[in-house]
Scaffold this active site. Structure first.
Site, PDB file in Angstrom:
ATOM      1  N   CYS A 270      15.356   7.802  13.365  1.00 27.62           N
ATOM      2  CA  CYS A 270      16.539   8.205  14.045  1.00 27.62           C
ATOM      3  C   CYS A 270      17.306   9.376  12.930  1.00 27.62           C
ATOM      4  CB  CYS A 270      17.406   6.987  14.058  1.00 27.62           C
ATOM      5  SG  CYS A 270      19.134   7.590  14.859  1.00 27.62           S
ATOM      6  N   GLU A 271      16.730  10.318  12.581  1.00 29.04           N
ATOM      7  CA  GLU A 271      17.301  11.291  11.745  1.00 29.04           C
ATOM      8  C   GLU A 271      16.817  12.888  12.361  1.00 29.04           C
ATOM      9  OE1 GLU A 271      18.392  11.368   7.979  1.00 29.04           O
ATOM     10  OE2 GLU A 271      18.508   9.109   7.619  1.00 29.04           O
TER      11      GLU A 271
ATOM     12  N   TYR B  35      11.079  18.276   0.834  1.00 30.25           N
ATOM     13  CA  TYR B  35      10.780  19.539   0.326  1.00 30.25           C
ATOM     14  C   TYR B  35      10.564  20.551   1.035  1.00 30.25           C
ATOM     15  CZ  TYR B  35       9.302  15.962  -3.291  1.00 30.25           C
ATOM     16  OH  TYR B  35       9.289  14.879  -3.973  1.00 30.25           O
TER      17      TYR B  35
ATOM     18  N   GLU C 175      -3.092  15.567 -16.813  1.00 26.70           N
ATOM     19  CA  GLU C 175      -2.679  14.544 -15.973  1.00 26.70           C
ATOM     20  C   GLU C 175      -2.454  15.092 -14.341  1.00 26.70           C
ATOM     21  OE1 GLU C 175       0.676  12.901 -19.068  1.00 26.70           O
ATOM     22  OE2 GLU C 175       1.130  14.137 -17.226  1.00 26.70           O
ATOM     23  N   PRO C 176      -3.515  15.625 -13.770  1.00 28.48           N
ATOM     24  CA  PRO C 176      -3.671  15.834 -12.239  1.00 28.48           C
ATOM     25  C   PRO C 176      -3.229  14.807 -11.210  1.00 28.48           C
ATOM     26  CG  PRO C 176      -5.765  15.902 -12.971  1.00 28.48           C
ATOM     27  CD  PRO C 176      -4.939  15.239 -14.170  1.00 28.48           C
ATOM     28  N   GLY C 177      -2.533  14.941 -10.611  1.00 33.91           N
ATOM     29  CA  GLY C 177      -2.358  13.992  -9.557  1.00 33.91           C
ATOM     30  C   GLY C 177      -2.712  14.510  -8.261  1.00 33.91           C
ATOM     31  N   ARG C 178      -1.958  15.676  -7.575  1.00 32.81           N
ATOM     32  CA  ARG C 178      -1.973  16.209  -6.197  1.00 32.81           C
ATOM     33  C   ARG C 178      -3.506  16.896  -6.058  1.00 32.81           C
ATOM     34  NH1 ARG C 178       2.417  18.303  -3.637  1.00 32.81           N
ATOM     35  NH2 ARG C 178       3.638  18.313  -5.650  1.00 32.81           N
TER      36      ARG C 178
ATOM     37  N   GLY D   4       0.024  19.294 -12.519  1.00 30.64           N
ATOM     38  CA  GLY D   4       0.913  20.292 -11.612  1.00 30.64           C
ATOM     39  C   GLY D   4       0.064  21.094 -10.756  1.00 30.64           C
TER      40      GLY D   4
HETATM   41  N1  LLP Z   1       2.649  14.457 -15.173  1.00 34.18           N
HETATM   42  C1  LLP Z   1       3.823  14.232 -15.075  1.00 34.18           C
HETATM   43  C2  LLP Z   1       4.557  13.732 -16.212  1.00 34.18           C
HETATM   44  C3  LLP Z   1       4.666  14.391 -13.824  1.00 34.18           C
HETATM   45  O1  LLP Z   1       5.758  14.278 -13.616  1.00 34.18           O
HETATM   46  C4  LLP Z   1       3.752  14.710 -12.547  1.00 34.18           C
HETATM   47  C5  LLP Z   1       4.339  14.708 -11.436  1.00 34.18           C
HETATM   48  C6  LLP Z   1       2.390  14.927 -12.793  1.00 34.18           C
HETATM   49  C7  LLP Z   1       1.763  14.828 -13.972  1.00 34.18           C
HETATM   50  C8  LLP Z   1       1.404  15.321 -11.593  1.00 34.18           C
HETATM   51  O2  LLP Z   1       1.586  16.473 -11.108  1.00 34.18           O
HETATM   52  P1  LLP Z   1       0.658  16.904 -10.008  1.00 34.18           P
HETATM   53  O3  LLP Z   1      -0.669  17.106 -10.707  1.00 34.18           O
HETATM   54  O4  LLP Z   1       0.527  15.781  -8.825  1.00 34.18           O
HETATM   55  O5  LLP Z   1       1.514  18.091  -9.500  1.00 34.18           O
HETATM   56  N2  LLP Z   1       6.790  14.163  -4.719  1.00 34.18           N
HETATM   57  C9  LLP Z   1       6.406  15.642  -5.086  1.00 34.18           C
HETATM   58  C10 LLP Z   1       5.634  15.846  -6.437  1.00 34.18           C
HETATM   59  C11 LLP Z   1       6.773  15.054  -7.692  1.00 34.18           C
HETATM   60  C12 LLP Z   1       5.611  15.353  -8.953  1.00 34.18           C
HETATM   61  C13 LLP Z   1       6.377  14.530 -10.147  1.00 34.18           C
HETATM   62  N3  LLP Z   1       5.453  14.469 -11.214  1.00 34.18           N
HETATM   63  C14 LLP Z   1       5.617  16.288  -3.812  1.00 34.18           C
HETATM   64  O6  LLP Z   1       5.619  15.305  -2.857  1.00 34.18           O
HETATM   65  O7  LLP Z   1       5.602  17.311  -3.927  1.00 34.18           O
END
Ligand code: LLP
Length: 430
Positions: free
Chosen positions: A354-355, A327, A285-288, A243
């Site tokens: 087309c939106e 968003y 659990e980082p993603g972004r 997050g």
């Molecule tokens: N762990 C869990 C359980 C999650 O649900 C998520 C993201 C993450 C980790 C990773 O979060 P991050 O580090 O990436 O912030 N599509 C949206 C973001 C949806 C996130 C959903 N869960 C966007 O484009 O902003």
């Protein structure tokens, strides 16, 4: 505009990983996603180091939903990353990328019986979202003659400063079990023959630019850990989610780093757990924050026009990057072939869908544009291609990966055949 070190301007052209984006667009066509593997690896190592410098047992799980390209997951897996997977598909990817099953967490708020059996078969840990799911998993494990290792997904009921659609740990969110019901859930799990509770899991939301809410979440988790330890649960890991946000507005957003995160969260975590006499692994659990800034989306200007304002119509829209439409997300844009030209004119950069909402970047000051110019949309490595679609029957674009001076496709572009190929002619139309 402030740029991360792998994005540079040279001879008037934007470069990524030292490679000229104009040349990349010419070679591979547009639209095109371009990712720096080196940048992803650097971000991962930075995260790991920041946490490990303050706590001895750390596992960084990449969140596969952010970017499910196998090449990227393989690169992360090679560095020791695990993964948080939210579907059987993501579990397939993580395993195919060579990630070790013991480093995978099968997360999900609505798992099918098939998902549960697959998780049991592969021996990955499961983040259980409800008591109903717990009993289904117990049955699946019994049928397979195995014991499923689980964590419950805790809903910590925390307000967080982010877009409401991506706050996941609010009292009203669909995810997890209310924190006050968690001890009872573990009691029930302890009574299941084919279940062994070994962890706790939470996630409070995404794109959070302040480390304070993560500290609040860590406090909730430590309090729960204490209670569970008292009940006899042997906690092997505590997963405090992902997050951490990134500065999409390069010049004005706060830019919390993995070090800031670790400095805020770990002391609370460590002291709290020492008081319970346990040292479970810390999972994050980082993603972004690992992958977003590794990637640019290159898109070509098809035409410009002046109506009530000036529009630049480009060849990528919300079919390829839905975040602005979904968003109201902000992404910096740079004209790749005029990267040091003066920003003289305000444009709204619109996609080909087309939106009315198909706007990538409203009201941006850019150099004077002409058809053929190429625009880079920055910070598109997380939830970019991963959320793309074939809307308007547009085949998805290719993705290329750069490492050092090497560049290669990591996903070919789709063709119209990829769209029609899954369609079938009903017998009465033969
Ligand atoms: N762990 C869990 C359980 C999650 O649900 C998520 C993201 C993450 C980790 C990773 O979060 P991050 O580090 O990436 O912030 N599509 C949206 C973001 C949806 C996130 C959903 N869960 C966007 O484009 O902003």
């Amino acid at each position: 505009m402030k740029l991360p070190p792998h994005i540079t301007v040279n001879n008037g052209h934007l470069h990524i990983g030292g490679l000229d984006c104009v040349a990349l667009a010419e070679k591979y066509g547009t639209p095109l996603y371009v990712t720096s593997e080196d940048r992803v690896c650097e971000q991962f190592e930075r995260y790991k180091k920041a946490l490990l410098s303050r706590y001895p047992k750390v596992q960084v799980l990449f969140v596969a939903k952010a970017n499910g390209n196998l090449a990227l997951m393989r690169a992360l897996g090679n560095l020791g990353a695990g993964a948080d997977v939210f579907s059987s598909g993501e579990l397939h990817l993580a395993l195919e990328a060579g990630m070790r099953p013991e480093r995978l967490l099968f997360n999900g708020s609505s798992k099918t019986p098939g998902d549960l059996s697959f998780a049991v078969e592969k021996g990955v840990k499961v983040s259980v979202d409800s008591l109903d799911e717990l009993h289904q998993l117990d049955a699946a494990a019994r049928a397979a003659g195995k014991v499923a290792l689980i964590a419950f997904r805790v809903n910590p009921a925390l307000e967080v400063p982010t877009h409401p659609k991506i706050a996941t740990g609010l009292k009203t969110s669909k995810f997890g079990i209310p924190h006050e019901e968690i001890p009872a859930a573990y009691r029930e799990a302890l009574a299941c023959k084919n279940i062994r509770p070994v962890g706790i899991h939470c996630h409070i939301g995404s794109q959070i630019l302040d480390v304070e809410p993560f500290a609040r979440a860590a406090e909730v988790m430590v309090r729960i850990a204490k209670e569970l330890t008292g009940m006899g649960v042997k906690l092997e890991f505590i997963d405090i989610g992902g997050g951490l946000g990134i500065p999409y507005h390069h010049d004005t957003d706060p830019a919390p780093t993995a070090e800031d995160y670790a400095a805020k969260v770990i002391p609370l975590f460590r002291v709290g757990l020492e008081a319970c006499g346990i040292t479970p692994e810390l999972w994050v659990e980082p993603g972004r924050s690992l992958v977003a800034d590794s990637t640019v989306l290159l898109t070509r200007v098809n035409s410009t026009k002046t109506a009530h304002k000036r529009f630049a119509n480009v060849d990528a829209g919300f079919n390829l990057l839905i975040r602005p439409a979904m968003y109201d997300a902000y992404h910096e844009v740079i004209v790749v072939n005029k990267a040091d030209a003066p920003l003289t004119t305000e444009y709204t950069v619109t996609g080909p869908i087309c939106e009315t909402g198909d706007i990538l970047a409203p009201d941006r000051r850019l150099p004077e544009l002409a058809a053929g110019d190429i625009i880079a949309v920055l910070d598109t490595g997380a939830y970019g291609y991963a959320m793309s679609s074939q809307y308007n029957s547009r085949p998805r674009c290719p993705e290329v990966l750069i490492r050092g001076k090497d560049v290669a496709l990591m996903r070919r572009g789709e063709t119209i055949g990829d769209i029609t190929g899954t369609m079938q002619r009903p017998p009465w139309q033969q």
